[in-house]
Design an enzyme around this catalytic site. Structure first.
Site, mmCIF file in Angstrom:
data_model
loop_
_atom_site.group_PDB
_atom_site.id
_atom_site.type_symbol
_atom_site.label_atom_id
_atom_site.label_comp_id
_atom_site.label_asym_id
_atom_site.label_seq_id
_atom_site.Cartn_x
_atom_site.Cartn_y
_atom_site.Cartn_z
ATOM 1 N N ARG A 178 -0.292 6.717 7.233
ATOM 2 C CA ARG A 178 -0.106 6.785 5.781
ATOM 3 C C ARG A 178 -0.571 8.131 5.219
ATOM 4 O O ARG A 178 -0.045 8.602 4.226
ATOM 5 C CB ARG A 178 -0.883 5.675 5.068
ATOM 6 C CG ARG A 178 -0.350 4.289 5.275
ATOM 7 C CD ARG A 178 -1.073 3.305 4.346
ATOM 8 N NE ARG A 178 -0.869 1.920 4.730
ATOM 9 C CZ ARG A 178 0.180 1.192 4.393
ATOM 10 N NH1 ARG A 178 1.142 1.719 3.701
ATOM 11 N NH2 ARG A 178 0.271 -0.064 4.774
ATOM 12 N N ASP A 199 3.612 3.419 6.803
ATOM 13 C CA ASP A 199 2.736 3.238 7.951
ATOM 14 C C ASP A 199 3.427 2.593 9.140
ATOM 15 O O ASP A 199 4.529 2.053 9.035
ATOM 16 C CB ASP A 199 1.554 2.356 7.561
ATOM 17 C CG ASP A 199 1.937 0.893 7.445
ATOM 18 O OD1 ASP A 199 1.355 0.063 8.166
ATOM 19 O OD2 ASP A 199 2.830 0.557 6.632
ATOM 20 N N LYS A 212 0.816 -1.185 0.000
ATOM 21 C CA LYS A 212 0.000 0.000 0.000
ATOM 22 C C LYS A 212 0.864 1.253 0.000
ATOM 23 O O LYS A 212 0.405 2.332 -0.348
ATOM 24 C CB LYS A 212 -0.908 0.042 1.230
ATOM 25 C CG LYS A 212 -1.955 -1.024 1.294
ATOM 26 C CD LYS A 212 -2.781 -0.871 2.580
ATOM 27 C CE LYS A 212 -3.758 -2.001 2.728
ATOM 28 N NZ LYS A 212 -4.440 -1.959 4.019
ATOM 29 N N GLY A 213 2.075 1.123 0.428
ATOM 30 C CA GLY A 213 2.919 2.272 0.714
ATOM 31 C C GLY A 213 3.194 3.227 -0.416
ATOM 32 O O GLY A 213 3.353 4.420 -0.206
ATOM 33 N N ASP A 237 14.458 -0.562 1.875
ATOM 34 C CA ASP A 237 15.064 -0.687 3.198
ATOM 35 C C ASP A 237 15.996 -1.902 3.190
ATOM 36 O O ASP A 237 17.129 -1.808 2.752
ATOM 37 C CB ASP A 237 13.950 -0.814 4.233
ATOM 38 C CG ASP A 237 14.438 -0.738 5.674
ATOM 39 O OD1 ASP A 237 15.657 -0.755 5.910
ATOM 40 O OD2 ASP A 237 13.581 -0.674 6.589
#
Length: 179
Positions: A164, A158, A42-43, A102
């Site tokens: 978000r 999030d 979703k990010g 990341d």
């Protein structure tokens, strides 16, 4: 929510300027092509919307959802495909849009998946690149910002599905996510 943020790293204007900069570069690099743009849910949804408005190309937009955090603050090292794409990427240029690179494990998973499906090329446009967090050797091709090794939220990122909708990227206070 703002009270839960230790420090704002990148405000709306900074993010907009990054989208303009990368949008121009992608437009130049893919001139005459019609890449498949793959937004990682979703990010990356906000980054996708803002970046694509700055890309002057015909693109086919797809969404994919994978999971590696499962609601926590660190990767579980177990990546699962939650929602797959509908397009055939065989022989196509693919640009993966990420909110943050990341550990690199999710990105490696996606790149392998797309390569197995015959993508002609696979590049990555990420809002944030957290090189200090890498567990695998991988790199992004288009980077909005380098970010230090902090737990960041906002602008699509999030903590337990919250934050978000913050219009910026900030460091979440440790007391918010520490047990």
């Amino acid at each position: 929510m703002d009270n839960d943020i230790q420090e704002v790293l990148f405000d709306q204007d900074s993010i907009h300027h990054a989208a303009v900069r990368l949008g121009k570069q992608i437009t130049k690099d893919y001139a005459g092509e019609e890449p498949v743009v793959l937004s990682v849910l979703k990010g990356a949804y906000l980054w996708t919307a803002d970046l694509l408005r700055e890309v002057d190309l015909y693109v086919k937009l797809e969404f994919i959802k994978i999971s590696s955090y499962h609601g926590g603050v660190s990767s579980t090292n177990s990546i699962s495909l939650v929602t797959d794409i509908h397009s055939d990427v065989q022989g196509r240029d693919v640009i993966i849009l990420e909110d943050i690179v990341d550990t690199g494990q999710s990105l490696l998973f996606l790149k392998k998946l797309l390569a197995e499906r015959g993508a002609k090329s696979i590049q990555v446009a990420t809002l944030l690149d957290k090189k200090e967090g890498r567990k695998v050797e991988i790199r992004a091709d288009y980077i909005g910002f380098d970010v230090r090794n902090e737990f960041v939220v906002g602008y699509g990122l999030d903590y337990k599905e919250m934050y978000r909708n913050l219009p910026y990227v900030g460091i979440l206070k440790k007391e918010v996510y520490s047990d």
